[in-house]
Motif scaffolding. Structure first.
Motif, PDB file in Angstrom:
ATOM      1  N   GLY A 266       6.827  57.982  38.504  1.00 43.22           N
ATOM      2  CA  GLY A 266       7.220  57.423  37.212  1.00 43.22           C
ATOM      3  C   GLY A 266       7.616  58.491  36.213  1.00 43.22           C
ATOM      4  O   GLY A 266       8.513  58.284  35.393  1.00 43.22           O
ATOM      5  N   ARG A 267       6.946  59.656  36.272  1.00 44.19           N
ATOM      6  CA  ARG A 267       7.254  60.740  35.336  1.00 44.19           C
ATOM      7  C   ARG A 267       8.480  61.538  35.742  1.00 44.19           C
ATOM      8  O   ARG A 267       9.053  62.265  34.925  1.00 44.19           O
TER       9      ARG A 267
ATOM     10  N   ARG B 133       1.969  55.137  46.872  1.00 48.36           N
ATOM     11  CA  ARG B 133       2.062  54.863  45.433  1.00 48.36           C
ATOM     12  C   ARG B 133       0.753  55.097  44.671  1.00 48.36           C
ATOM     13  O   ARG B 133       0.785  55.596  43.540  1.00 48.36           O
TER      14      ARG B 133
ATOM     15  N   TRP C 223      -1.281  57.393  44.937  1.00 43.51           N
ATOM     16  CA  TRP C 223      -1.415  58.833  44.697  1.00 43.51           C
ATOM     17  C   TRP C 223      -0.164  59.425  44.053  1.00 43.51           C
ATOM     18  O   TRP C 223      -0.268  60.330  43.238  1.00 43.51           O
TER      19      TRP C 223
ATOM     20  N   SER D  59       9.146  54.242  44.811  1.00 37.96           N
ATOM     21  CA  SER D  59       9.607  53.831  43.484  1.00 37.96           C
ATOM     22  C   SER D  59       9.639  52.316  43.294  1.00 37.96           C
ATOM     23  O   SER D  59       9.783  51.854  42.160  1.00 37.96           O
TER      24      SER D  59
ATOM     25  N   GLY E 184       2.534  57.407  42.741  1.00 41.67           N
ATOM     26  CA  GLY E 184       3.256  56.483  41.873  1.00 41.67           C
ATOM     27  C   GLY E 184       3.415  56.991  40.452  1.00 41.67           C
ATOM     28  O   GLY E 184       4.494  56.905  39.863  1.00 41.67           O
ATOM     29  N   SER E 185       2.340  57.524  39.870  1.00 37.31           N
ATOM     30  CA  SER E 185       2.427  58.028  38.495  1.00 37.31           C
ATOM     31  C   SER E 185       3.349  59.247  38.423  1.00 37.31           C
ATOM     32  O   SER E 185       4.115  59.405  37.467  1.00 37.31           O
ATOM     33  N   TRP E 186       3.275  60.121  39.453  1.00 39.89           N
ATOM     34  CA  TRP E 186       4.193  61.273  39.501  1.00 39.89           C
ATOM     35  C   TRP E 186       5.631  60.800  39.596  1.00 39.89           C
ATOM     36  O   TRP E 186       6.527  61.332  38.915  1.00 39.89           O
TER      37      TRP E 186
ATOM     38  N   LYS F  52      11.433  60.366  37.428  1.00 41.62           N
ATOM     39  CA  LYS F  52      12.495  59.494  37.934  1.00 41.62           C
ATOM     40  C   LYS F  52      13.830  60.218  38.052  1.00 41.62           C
ATOM     41  O   LYS F  52      14.588  59.996  38.988  1.00 41.62           O
TER      42      LYS F  52
END
Length: 334
Positions: A200-201, A192, A194, A61, A196-198, A203
């Motif tokens: 972010g969605r 991150r 791979w 994160s 990181g976007s998951w 949190k």
């Protein structure tokens, strides 16, 4: 010209995590057996696995890319890190000198552990943003503080142990921190691209897993001290003394960071970041670090008490200050 809509003042809401800390301590008092050494929860293994999970999530994160905006403000960074890792420990030494032997050994160590901890990440940034402060600098300093704490916190604790004539197995502590804290943190950073976007969605989900794991560590940390009668031996004295001591520390540091920021001529936004980042101490990293450094020490409950009291106190005071400064900035803009 469209009229500006005033933001609602910051009002802190009840935090289930703070309620959960009280519940975890209550469960340790009522049912200490499962979480004590040799218990059904296998705390010797559970602690290390929990620490690894927490720091993997932290690594996944941490927004390293967003640090670029705040990297060049070195006077501000030096002030914040200086308060976190130098002024705070020196204040802790002064406090312990004032109280002398009137404080239980475990609580003395807990106060110094609190003072040697890094700053928080999420609350420092959130309060700085609410108050209209320098968010980029807050992100930079909160993140750097978390990384520096892996090295500087055990160094300060090793120095304190030597000063008291007690040997801290520094080599073993560092190896444990590297294996169960640093490597998972790095693994989280490597993941991150791979994940990181998951992350972010999701949190909220990550936050719940992170805090739930910390509550489990709080429970196991208090079980041994409950089972061995540490709290019946000391009564309510440690709690009251901790409340007075932590409130005094917080007031002194907020006043000192405010005065120093003004003396250095910082802008209002930089001063807000300095106050929030320089006065915060992390419970999220403090509990797992204490579990690794102090192991199954029966005094672990007392060692954790100062940071557990300081955590909600800093949030309440920080929330009040952030609300006032947010209203002030709105009045200036009007």
């Amino acid at each position: 010209m469209r009229p500006t809509v005033p933001r609602k003042p910051f009002r802190p809401r009840p935090d289930w995590f703070l309620i959960g800390m009280g519940a975890a301590v209550g469960l340790a008092y009522l049912f200490p057996g499962p979480g004590a050494s040799g218990g059904a929860l296998k705390p010797e293994l559970l602690t290390k696995a929990g620490v690894a999970l927490i720091f993997f999530l932290h690594g996944m994160s941490l927004p390293f890319a967003s640090l670029r905006e705040g990297t060049l403000q070195w006077p501000l960074h030096l002030l914040i890190q200086g308060f976190t890792f130098l002024v705070f420990p020196l204040l802790g030494i002064g406090l312990l000198w004032l109280v002398g032997d009137r404080m239980a050994p475990g609580l003395r160590l807990g106060f110094f552990f609190l003072c040697a901890l890094p700053s928080t990440v999420s609350s420092s940034v959130a309060l700085t943003a609410t108050a209209g402060g320098n968010v980029a600098a807050a992100v930079f300093n909160a993140t750097i503080s978390a990384l520096l704490g892996v090295v500087l916190t055990p160094l300060w604790l090793g120095w304190m142990a030597e000063a008291q004539g007690k040997g801290l197995p520094f080599g073993e502590v560092v190896i444990d921190l590297v294996i169960w804290l640093v490597l998972p943190l790095l693994a989280g950073q490597v993941s991150r691209p791979w994940l990181g976007s998951w992350a972010g969605r999701n949190k909220r989900f990550i936050n719940k897993v992170d805090r739930g794991t910390i509550l489990l560590l709080v429970y196991t940390s208090f079980c041994d001290s409950m089972e061995r009668g540490v709290w019946t031996e000391h009564g309510l004295g440690p709690v009251l003394g901790t409340l007075v001591g932590t409130a005094s520390l917080l007031a002194i540091v907020i006043a000192a960071t405010t005065a120093t920021s003004r003396w250095l001529g910082f802008s209002d936004s930089d001063r807000i970041a300095a106050i929030f980042c320089g006065s915060k101490k992390t419970l999220a990293s403090g509990v797992p670090m204490a579990s690794l450094i102090f192991g199954q020490d029966p005094q672990l409950g007392l060692i954790l008490l100062p940071i557990m009291v300081y955590h909600p106190l800093q949030l309440v005071v920080g929330g009040v200050l952030a609300g006032r400064w947010a209203l002030r900035s709105l009045e200036k803009a009007a």
